[in-house]
Each structure stands twice: as structure tokens, then as C-alpha cells.
Design a protein around this motif. Structure first.
Motif, PDB file in Angstrom:
ATOM      1  N   UNK A   1       0.820  -1.210   0.000  1.00 21.41           N
ATOM      2  CA  UNK A   1       0.000   0.000   0.000  1.00 21.41           C
ATOM      3  C   UNK A   1       0.855   1.261   0.000  1.00 21.41           C
ATOM      4  N   UNK A   2       2.132   1.100   0.341  1.00 25.21           N
ATOM      5  CA  UNK A   2       3.029   2.261   0.344  1.00 25.21           C
ATOM      6  C   UNK A   2       3.230   2.808  -1.056  1.00 25.21           C
ATOM      7  N   UNK A   3       3.014   1.965  -2.063  1.00 19.91           N
ATOM      8  CA  UNK A   3       3.130   2.407  -3.454  1.00 19.91           C
ATOM      9  C   UNK A   3       1.816   2.962  -3.988  1.00 19.91           C
ATOM     10  N   UNK A   4       0.718   2.635  -3.323  1.00 23.16           N
ATOM     11  CA  UNK A   4      -0.605   3.089  -3.770  1.00 23.16           C
ATOM     12  C   UNK A   4      -1.691   2.229  -3.171  1.00 23.16           C
ATOM     13  N   UNK A   5      -2.911   2.740  -3.222  1.00 25.12           N
ATOM     14  CA  UNK A   5      -4.021   2.037  -2.578  1.00 25.12           C
ATOM     15  C   UNK A   5      -4.504   0.821  -3.363  1.00 25.12           C
ATOM     16  N   UNK A   6      -4.359   0.863  -4.683  1.00 23.07           N
ATOM     17  CA  UNK A   6      -4.818  -0.253  -5.508  1.00 23.07           C
ATOM     18  C   UNK A   6      -3.806  -0.516  -6.611  1.00 23.07           C
ATOM     19  N   UNK A   7      -4.098  -1.557  -7.424  1.00 21.72           N
ATOM     20  CA  UNK A   7      -3.156  -1.947  -8.472  1.00 21.72           C
ATOM     21  C   UNK A   7      -2.869  -0.793  -9.425  1.00 21.72           C
ATOM     22  N   UNK A   8      -3.895  -0.102  -9.827  1.00 18.07           N
ATOM     23  CA  UNK A   8      -3.753   0.968 -10.809  1.00 18.07           C
ATOM     24  C   UNK A   8      -2.830   2.078 -10.311  1.00 18.07           C
ATOM     25  N   UNK A   9      -3.034   2.500  -9.078  1.00 16.44           N
ATOM     26  CA  UNK A   9      -2.213   3.586  -8.526  1.00 16.44           C
ATOM     27  C   UNK A   9      -0.777   3.123  -8.283  1.00 16.44           C
ATOM     28  N   UNK A  10      -0.626   1.866  -7.876  1.00 21.05           N
ATOM     29  CA  UNK A  10       0.722   1.336  -7.671  1.00 21.05           C
ATOM     30  C   UNK A  10       1.462   1.232  -9.007  1.00 21.05           C
ATOM     31  N   UNK A  11       0.750   0.769 -10.018  1.00 20.21           N
ATOM     32  CA  UNK A  11       1.346   0.641 -11.353  1.00 20.21           C
ATOM     33  C   UNK A  11       1.752   2.012 -11.891  1.00 20.21           C
ATOM     34  N   UNK A  12       0.889   2.985 -11.690  1.00 20.76           N
ATOM     35  CA  UNK A  12       1.169   4.347 -12.144  1.00 20.76           C
ATOM     36  C   UNK A  12       2.383   4.921 -11.421  1.00 20.76           C
ATOM     37  N   UNK A  13       2.465   4.671 -10.107  1.00 15.36           N
ATOM     38  CA  UNK A  13       3.606   5.150  -9.331  1.00 15.36           C
ATOM     39  C   UNK A  13       4.913   4.537  -9.790  1.00 15.36           C
ATOM     40  N   UNK A  14       4.882   3.240 -10.071  1.00 11.58           N
ATOM     41  CA  UNK A  14       6.088   2.550 -10.549  1.00 11.58           C
ATOM     42  C   UNK A  14       6.508   3.073 -11.918  1.00 11.58           C
ATOM     43  N   UNK A  15       5.546   3.340 -12.785  1.00 11.37           N
ATOM     44  CA  UNK A  15       5.860   3.898 -14.105  1.00 11.37           C
ATOM     45  C   UNK A  15       6.610   5.218 -13.958  1.00 11.37           C
ATOM     46  N   UNK A  16       6.165   6.038 -13.033  1.00  9.88           N
ATOM     47  CA  UNK A  16       6.789   7.338 -12.823  1.00  9.88           C
ATOM     48  C   UNK A  16       8.204   7.196 -12.262  1.00  9.88           C
ATOM     49  N   UNK A  17       8.356   6.333 -11.264  1.00 14.83           N
ATOM     50  CA  UNK A  17       9.669   6.136 -10.636  1.00 14.83           C
ATOM     51  C   UNK A  17      10.678   5.597 -11.650  1.00 14.83           C
ATOM     52  N   UNK A  18      10.286   4.555 -12.370  1.00 15.62           N
ATOM     53  CA  UNK A  18      11.202   3.906 -13.315  1.00 15.62           C
ATOM     54  C   UNK A  18      11.543   4.833 -14.472  1.00 15.62           C
ATOM     55  N   UNK A  19      10.574   5.589 -14.960  1.00 18.06           N
ATOM     56  CA  UNK A  19      10.829   6.526 -16.055  1.00 18.06           C
ATOM     57  C   UNK A  19      11.838   7.589 -15.634  1.00 18.06           C
ATOM     58  N   UNK A  20      11.682   8.116 -14.425  1.00 18.53           N
ATOM     59  CA  UNK A  20      12.597   9.146 -13.938  1.00 18.53           C
ATOM     60  C   UNK A  20      14.006   8.589 -13.751  1.00 18.53           C
ATOM     61  N   UNK A  21      14.115   7.388 -13.201  1.00 16.36           N
ATOM     62  CA  UNK A  21      15.423   6.771 -13.030  1.00 16.36           C
ATOM     63  C   UNK A  21      16.088   6.549 -14.389  1.00 16.36           C
ATOM     64  N   UNK A  22      15.310   6.077 -15.337  1.00 17.96           N
ATOM     65  CA  UNK A  22      15.852   5.813 -16.675  1.00 17.96           C
ATOM     66  C   UNK A  22      16.318   7.102 -17.345  1.00 17.96           C
ATOM     67  N   UNK A  23      15.565   8.171 -17.176  1.00 20.91           N
ATOM     68  CA  UNK A  23      15.966   9.464 -17.738  1.00 20.91           C
ATOM     69  C   UNK A  23      17.258   9.966 -17.099  1.00 20.91           C
ATOM     70  N   UNK A  24      17.369   9.780 -15.791  1.00 18.62           N
ATOM     71  CA  UNK A  24      18.582  10.216 -15.098  1.00 18.62           C
ATOM     72  C   UNK A  24      19.806   9.450 -15.549  1.00 18.62           C
ATOM     73  N   UNK A  25      19.663   8.124 -15.695  1.00 19.17           N
ATOM     74  CA  UNK A  25      20.787   7.286 -16.107  1.00 19.17           C
ATOM     75  C   UNK A  25      21.169   7.507 -17.560  1.00 19.17           C
ATOM     76  N   UNK A  26      20.212   7.916 -18.384  1.00 20.07           N
ATOM     77  CA  UNK A  26      20.463   8.091 -19.814  1.00 20.07           C
ATOM     78  C   UNK A  26      21.489   9.185 -20.093  1.00 20.07           C
TER      79      UNK A  26
END
Length: 413
Positions: free
Chosen positions: A146-171
Motif C-alpha cells: 500500500x506504500x506504493x498506492x491504494x490499488x493496483x492501478x495507482x501502484x502501477x502508475x507510481x512505478x511507471x513514474x519512478x522507473x521513467x525518472x530513473x531511466x531518464x537520469x541514467x540516460x
């Protein structure tokens, strides 16, 4: 990678962590972020080796399909043969769908299957990549939390944001082993700095690590002769994230250490240590980290029935928890580690940690350990242990550090 580039990458990733973790505890977010960095490392390394293995057969892909995904689609009948070859070369296998490139692409497209794919990827790496090397490696990364979000959709959305930002930084930086290793080390240090008193549980600052490494690499019989060129075995019985061991290995160089051994009680930190080793180019055959209680001596390798076969280490470095409360038993009073010296009191296990390491030190070995200053003046059994160590000439030197910590150097005589 230059020092300025290291700092720049570290600052970018730390800013991402600071921005994205929201209300999540920093220690929890650390586990997610470092796991994603590790997946990026495994993927980059695997794809680089696959490209060499396949040579001219390595395809050029476009769109959302990676070269390895395309090769798998075109060569279904020889996938097993290819993966066996990769196990020999890299010691692990990752399916194309689970490689960082695909995960990052899914995150960029806000793919609703990202969370599910990540769960499958972590499970596959842990259980099928290579024997026990990755077993339980992502056990503390709970993608359904639940720390990532209340449901699957919000957790998935949060992970998309985190991973995209990390990938942009590493690029913005070259994707090399050193780059990701430096980034990992920097983030561990930053998360440790924000953890206050808890920091010592998983990280020893580089300045302190360097001092301990310098002590144990000096010729133990005549320090004026300079540094030892090779150590067959090095050990940290409270290894945290493994920073002390890596610092010692770096000091001696790639061929300067035969094998690295570490032990860690905290499961999260134990996983950090294994990732840290691999991220810094230490092969799975070159290190062994055990998850278990040092004071209870749970590592079977260290409990040889025949004293002549007791594992010994050429160098031991340690930063164990200060004045840790423990419950010594009557059986431990007969333990070979403590029998000749006595049991440390319940209120402070400092001398128990010290004697544990000392017991496994080789005849020509040196141990450098950080302890609280109370071990110098506390009475009772600690005074008796201290006196015996001093009278036997086992304490080589000690250095005060900020008046509250000390580096002790031990050797066999």
C-alpha cells in the motif's frame, strides 16, 4: 567515470528519490530504487554478453521490440542452447521481457501490465536465473504494498513514474559497471546519512572504511615493509551493505583478494550487500554472504567440529552495532570463541563481536574493528577480557575517532 560525473549522477538520482518517495519512509524507498538500479546493471551486462555471444546473428530491432526479444521470436528452437551458453558466460539468465530496456519502455508508455511484469521478473531472477546467487534477493521489495498506492492501478502508475525518472537520469551517463556501482554506493551513503543512528546498520562511510582497509593491508609483522600484495580471504562478520569489504578489495585491486566473505543478520541489508558485490563486478564465485546471527554463530561453515579445520581469514574488518544487548547462554560460555576469555555482559556485546572475529583470524592475519570507547574502561568481565588481550600482546594499536569510536587493530601472536 570521473569524480565530478559520479557526484553529478549521484545528485540526479538522489533528487529523483527525494522527489518521488512522497510519504514513503526513506528506508522503504531505498529498497525499491536500489533494486531497479540492480536490475539495470544485470540487464546491461547480460545484453552486452549476448551481443558478443550471437555476433552477426544479433539483430537490429526497432519500435518496442528489443534486439534480444526479436532474436527469441526468430529462434525458438535454440533458445535453450543459447541460455545454457549464457549461464556459462554470465552465470545467470534473464528473459527479454524482464530486461531493463523493456521495463523502462513499459514505464514510459504507462503500460498497465508493468507491475505484473516486474513481479514476474523479480521472481524469475530469484528462482531461475542461477542456483542460489539471487535467492530471495528482492524479498523486501513488495510491489503489492500500500506504500506504493491504494490499488493496483495507482501502484502501477507510481512505478511507471519512478522507473521513467530513473531511466531518464541514467540516460545522461554511459551505462557501465562503474557508473551503476558508483550510483549504488552514492545512494546507499545518502540514505544512510538520512537514517541517523540507524545508518551504522548498513553503511560504513568511505573515510572510515579506508582507514580500516589501510590497517589490515599493512604487513602484520613489519608495517614498514608496506602493503601486502594479496589476501586469500577477507571477512566482515557484520557486513551491512558490504562497503567495508569492497573498499578493501578496491585497495588491493582486482587480483588482490582471493575470496570475500560476509555475514549479516538483517535480511534487507543482506540483500543490499549481495547486490552491491555484483554491481561492483565481484563474480558470484568470488564472494559468499551469509544471512544469520553472528553471535549465535549460525553459519555452518564456521562451526567445524575439528579445530584444525576451522575457517581462518587473512584480514577481518568490522563495524558491529555498538553496545548491542544480547542474551549469552551457559552453552556459549564453553564456545571456543569465548571460552578462554569470558562472556561479554548482556548490556554490551562489544567484546563478543571482537572475540568472534579474533577467533577466525589467521596466524598472519590482522583485524580492524570499530568499537565504542566504553570497551577501554568498563569493569567486570569486560576488564578481564581486555586485560588478557593486552597481556597476550594481541592488540596492535587503537586510534580514537571523534572521542566516541575507536579503531582497534588485532593480530595473532
Amino acid at each position: 567515470m570521473t569524480e565530478d560525473q559520479q557526484k553529478a549522477l549521484g545528485k540526479i538520482l538522489w533528487a529523483i528519490a527525494d522527489q518521488l518517495r512522497g510519504a514513503m519512509n526513506a528506508d522503504d524507498f531505498r529498497d525499491y530504487m536500489l533494486s531497479f538500479l540492480f536490475l539495470r546493471y544485470l540487464s546491461d551486462n547480460y545484453e552486452a554478453v549476448a551481443k558478443k555471444e550471437l555476433g552477426n546473428d544479433y539483430p537490429v530491432a526497432g519500435g518496442h521490440t528489443s534486439p534480444l526479444q526479436l532474436w527469441y521470436e526468430q529462434n525458438l528452437s535454440i533458445i535453450s542452447k543459447f541460455e545454457n551458453a549464457m549461464r556459462r558466460r554470465t552465470h545467470y539468465v534473464i528473459k527479454p521481457d524482464y530486461l531493463w530496456g523493456n521495463i523502462a519502455d513499459m514505464a514510459r508508455r504507462q503500460d498497465k501490465e508493468l507491475l505484473k511484469t516486474l513481479e514476474e521478473a523479480f521472481k524469475y531472477i530469484e528462482n531461475e536465473s542461477f542456483e542460489s546467487t539471487f535467492k530471495g534477493l528482492f524479498s523486501e521489495v513488495i510491489l503489492s504494498s500500500d506504500k506504493l498506492g491504494r490499488d493496483y492501478s495507482s501502484r502501477n502508475s507510481g512505478l511507471c513514474k519512478i522507473i521513467s525518472k530513473i531511466n531518464e537520469g541514467l540516460a545522461q551517463f554511459s551505462a557501465t559497471q562503474d557508473t551503476l556501482g558508483d550510483a549504488y554506493e552514492y545512494l546507499i551513503a545518502q540514505f544512510a546519512a538520512g537514517s541517523g543512528k540507524k545508518a551504522g546498520e548498513f553503511y560504513t562511510p568511505q573515510q572510515i572504511s579506508s582507514i580500516l582497509s589501510a590497517i589490515v593491508t599493512l604487513d602484520s609483522q613489519d608495517p614498514t615493509l608496506g602493503n601486502k600484495e594479496h589476501l586469500n580471504t577477507i571477512f566482515d562478520f557484520a557486513c551491512g551493505s558490504g562497503s567495508l569489504l569492497l573498499n578493501l578489495r578496491n585497495r588491493l585491486g582486482y587480483h588482490g583478494v582471493g575470496k570475500i566473505y560476509g555475514q549479516e543478520k538483517n535480511i534487507t541489508t543482506y540483500n543490499l550487500a549481495r547486490m552491491n558485490m555484483l554491481l561492483h563486478g565481484v563474480k558470484d564465485s568470488e564472494f559468499e554472504i551469509f544471512h544469520g546471527d553472528t553471535l549465535l554463530n549460525e553459519w555452518e561453515m564456521l562451526r567445524a567440529a575439528n579445530p584444525a579445520r576451522t575457517q581462518k581469514f587473512d584480514a577481518i574488518v568490522a563495524n558491529p552495532p555498538f553496545s548491542y544487548r544480547w542474551e549469552p547462554t551457559s552453552a556459549q560460555a564453553e564456545d571456543m570463541r569465548f571460552k578462554n576469555y569470558g562472556l561479554a555482559p548482556k548490556s554490551a556485546a562489544d567484546f563478543a563481536f571482537l572475540l568472534h572475529g579474533f577467533h577466525y583470524l589467521s596466524e598472519q592475519g590482522t583485524m580492524a574493528i570499530i568499537l565504542p570507547h566504553g570497551v577501554l574502561f568498563r569493569g567486570g568481565v569486560e576488564e578481564r577480557i581486555r586485560t588478557k588481550l593486552l597481556e597476550s600482546g594481541n592488540i596492535d594499536a587503537f586510534l580514537l575517532y571523534r572521542y566516541t569510536r575507536m579503531y582497534f587493530s588485532f593480530k595473532k601472536v
